[in-house]
Design a protein around this motif. Structure first.
Motif, PDB file in Angstrom:
ATOM      1  N   SER A   1       0.840  -0.686  -0.450  1.00  0.00           N
ATOM      2  CA  SER A   1      -0.045   0.109   0.006  1.00  0.00           C
ATOM      3  C   SER A   1       0.685   1.039  -0.390  1.00  0.00           C
ATOM      4  O   SER A   1       0.339   2.749  -0.212  1.00  0.00           O
ATOM      5  N   LEU A   2       1.793   1.222   0.671  1.00  0.00           N
ATOM      6  CA  LEU A   2       2.783   2.514   0.556  1.00  0.00           C
ATOM      7  C   LEU A   2       3.346   2.878  -0.560  1.00  0.00           C
ATOM      8  O   LEU A   2       3.134   4.083  -1.149  1.00  0.00           O
ATOM      9  N   PRO A   3       3.322   2.155  -1.027  1.00  0.00           N
ATOM     10  CA  PRO A   3       4.005   2.945  -3.154  1.00  0.00           C
ATOM     11  C   PRO A   3       2.478   3.466  -3.784  1.00  0.00           C
ATOM     12  O   PRO A   3       2.748   4.506  -4.118  1.00  0.00           O
ATOM     13  N   VAL A   4       1.228   2.700  -3.586  1.00  0.00           N
ATOM     14  CA  VAL A   4       0.385   3.134  -3.867  1.00  0.00           C
ATOM     15  C   VAL A   4      -0.318   4.889  -3.512  1.00  0.00           C
ATOM     16  O   VAL A   4      -0.439   6.139  -3.780  1.00  0.00           O
ATOM     17  N   TYR A   5      -0.070   4.917  -2.774  1.00  0.00           N
ATOM     18  CA  TYR A   5      -0.058   6.113  -1.426  1.00  0.00           C
ATOM     19  C   TYR A   5       1.032   6.848  -1.470  1.00  0.00           C
ATOM     20  O   TYR A   5       0.685   8.159  -2.055  1.00  0.00           O
ATOM     21  N   ILE A   6       2.132   7.137  -1.853  1.00  0.00           N
ATOM     22  CA  ILE A   6       3.036   7.955  -1.697  1.00  0.00           C
ATOM     23  C   ILE A   6       2.374   8.272  -3.325  1.00  0.00           C
ATOM     24  O   ILE A   6       2.868   9.268  -3.693  1.00  0.00           O
TER      25      ILE A   6
ATOM     26  N   SER B   1     -10.082   4.439   2.169  1.00  0.00           N
ATOM     27  CA  SER B   1      -9.785   5.688   2.661  1.00  0.00           C
ATOM     28  C   SER B   1      -8.983   5.590   4.042  1.00  0.00           C
ATOM     29  O   SER B   1      -7.997   4.516   3.727  1.00  0.00           O
ATOM     30  N   PRO B   2      -7.427   6.318   2.523  1.00  0.00           N
ATOM     31  CA  PRO B   2      -5.934   6.554   3.138  1.00  0.00           C
ATOM     32  C   PRO B   2      -6.283   6.920   4.452  1.00  0.00           C
ATOM     33  O   PRO B   2      -5.345   5.740   5.227  1.00  0.00           O
ATOM     34  N   THR B   3      -6.806   7.329   4.969  1.00  0.00           N
ATOM     35  CA  THR B   3      -6.553   7.675   6.073  1.00  0.00           C
ATOM     36  C   THR B   3      -7.105   6.687   7.367  1.00  0.00           C
ATOM     37  O   THR B   3      -5.989   6.239   7.869  1.00  0.00           O
ATOM     38  N   GLY B   4      -8.094   5.756   6.696  1.00  0.00           N
ATOM     39  CA  GLY B   4      -8.690   5.257   7.891  1.00  0.00           C
ATOM     40  C   GLY B   4      -8.280   4.252   7.542  1.00  0.00           C
ATOM     41  O   GLY B   4      -8.348   3.380   8.292  1.00  0.00           O
ATOM     42  N   MET B   5      -7.058   3.526   6.651  1.00  0.00           N
ATOM     43  CA  MET B   5      -7.020   2.152   6.367  1.00  0.00           C
ATOM     44  C   MET B   5      -5.200   2.710   7.241  1.00  0.00           C
ATOM     45  O   MET B   5      -4.483   1.521   8.122  1.00  0.00           O
ATOM     46  N   TRP B   6      -4.820   4.374   7.275  1.00  0.00           N
ATOM     47  CA  TRP B   6      -3.517   3.631   8.118  1.00  0.00           C
ATOM     48  C   TRP B   6      -4.052   3.628  10.132  1.00  0.00           C
ATOM     49  O   TRP B   6      -2.973   3.034  10.487  1.00  0.00           O
TER      50      TRP B   6
ATOM     51  N   GLY C   1      -8.057  -2.618  -1.231  1.00  0.00           N
ATOM     52  CA  GLY C   1      -9.278  -2.640  -1.194  1.00  0.00           C
ATOM     53  C   GLY C   1      -9.450  -1.118   0.236  1.00  0.00           C
ATOM     54  O   GLY C   1     -10.368   0.193  -0.126  1.00  0.00           O
ATOM     55  N   LEU C   2      -8.824  -0.933   1.061  1.00  0.00           N
ATOM     56  CA  LEU C   2      -8.769   0.296   2.465  1.00  0.00           C
ATOM     57  C   LEU C   2      -8.546   1.233   1.931  1.00  0.00           C
ATOM     58  O   LEU C   2      -8.665   2.610   2.662  1.00  0.00           O
TER      59      LEU C   2
END
Length: 420
Positions: free
Chosen positions: A230-235, A367-372, A362-363
């Motif tokens: 998830s970090l690569p996609v988030y960044i 919601s990116p913030t919700g995932m973290w 999926g998370l």
């Protein structure tokens, strides 16, 4: 070979193994796409299906370890994977690809419980933590070296480089098998042979503290997967950072583990393993909260600094948790059924690893913030529960000093008494 110590032969085997794996892992999808001509998405689906099928071999691995010894299963797993890789060049269709990948998957699933059982057989006490730390450090270095070798081979622009890489990986697994096979086992304790253990998995099911330890690892295992999933996609998508930053962050984590795991674990052997692992979970929590906070910042420079800071926190969490948690689990498992116990524990890694791509992405979309925040809550809850579980765990598992150091074995012991 006999001039090398037990620990030196073990670590050399891990380096050879990791170098071979590092040569192939970055190219797994591309290799079969190149060989079969199948779309990358179909190749990925086949590999995922084979990996899930491989999980069916997990219970069998535990039985084999307890019956024939961990060293035999480690060596057998290496040979099985070497055979699969040697057959990779013959996989020219989807069916053939699935067959050879499934063979390797069964070898892969046997590695973690068997290698942890083997470490538990050859070292005890704080030496166990230190050997596992050295293993994590050198395996990271080996993976990096393997990746560089693969990159150099592919840079030549020759299509045969793919074949050289997979054959080289097969050779590396055979070499690692030979090194592990050369390590002598400790002599069997004097007295009557151990009683044969029946219904081994029923004993695991009744070991509630161990099952709790296994369940508590699930949120942490999902946390470990963010760096690659998830970090690569988030960044790149949420923080609008450069794609090249992903590789730099991954290198930062890998180099940090390679350089610092041994000294950090040497320091941690003075403390309770449960507290050190829980502290690692707490640092993971802070790292995930930091990643979540970055989504609220628009200025590029603070975001860049924050990404590196959060990645360093994530790496520190790994340093505190990784080797210490492995030693805690291996020391908690009863010796007579250690293989079965560690096979069950391995599911707490294998299942999140298989589900992480779908669950985390999926998370992230929801919601990116919700995932973290969800990840942070999971690792924090796991850390707190681990501290509360501490009184129910064996003393020699909680404190490395509670287990006696072994005598270094210099000659091959006699055949092991079969166990089941």
């Amino acid at each position: 070979m006999k001039r090398l110590s037990v620990q030196a032969r073990y670590m050399l085997g891990m380096v050879v193994d990791a170098t071979g794996s590092g040569m192939y892992l970055p190219l797994s999808l591309l290799y079969f796409h190149h060989i079969t001509g199948l779309p990358v998405t179909q190749v990925g689906a086949i590999m995922t299906t084979a990996a899930l099928l491989g999980l069916a071999g997990n219970p069998v691995t535990g039985v084999l370890i307890d019956r024939y010894g961990a060293r035999t299963v480690v060596v057998g797993g290496y040979v099985l994977r070497a055979a699969g890789f040697a057959a990779y060049p013959l996989a020219d269709s989807a069916v053939a690809m699935f067959a050879v990948v499934a063979v390797v998957a069964f070898g892969d699933v046997s590695f973690s419980p068997s290698i942890q059982s083997f470490v538990a057989e050859i070292v005890r006490g704080s030496a166990r933590d230190k050997l596992l730390a050295a293993q994590r450090s050198l395996r990271n270095a080996g993976l990096g070296a393997g990746g560089l070798i693969a990159g150099a081979a592919l840079a030549l622009g020759d299509g045969t480089a793919f074949q050289v890489i997979v054959v080289g990986t097969a050779v590396a697994y055979l070499a690692a098998a030979a090194l592990i096979r050369s390590i002598p086992l400790p002599p069997e304790p004097e007295g009557p042979p151990p009683a044969r253990t029946k219904r081994g998995y029923r004993l695991v099911a009744r070991n509630r503290p161990f099952l709790a330890l296994t369940l508590l690892n699930v949120p942490t295992a999902f946390g470990y997967m963010v760096l690659s999933v998830s970090l690569p996609v988030y960044i790149t998508q949420e923080l609008d950072a450069s794609d090249s930053l992903v590789g730099v962050l991954y290198a930062t984590n890998t180099v940090g583990i390679a350089l610092l795991q041994i000294p950090v674990t040497r320091l941690l052997t003075r403390y309770r393993r449960t507290r050190a692992a829980a502290l690692g979970g707490g640092v993971f929590c802070v790292a995930f909260l930091s990643f979540a906070a970055l989504g609220l910042i628009s200025a590029r420079t603070p975001v860049l600094i924050g990404v590196f800071a959060a990645t360093l926190l994530f790496t520190l969490g790994e340093l505190l948790h990784g080797a210490t948690a492995s030693a805690l689990v291996a020391s908690t498992a009863p010796e007579a059924t250690r293989g079965r116990h560690l096979a069950v524990y391995q599911l707490s890694w294998a299942i999140p690893t298989a589900l992480a791509p779908a669950v985390l992405t999926g998370l992230l979309q929801l919601s990116p913030t919700g995932m973290w925040l969800l990840l942070a809550a999971g690792v924090a809850g796991s850390a707190l529960a681990l501290v509360r579980l501490e009184p129910k765990l064996p003393a020699q598992a909680v404190r490395a000093e509670a287990a006696a150091e072994p005598t270094v074995v210099k000659e091959e012991a006699g055949p092991r008494a079969p166990q089941s």
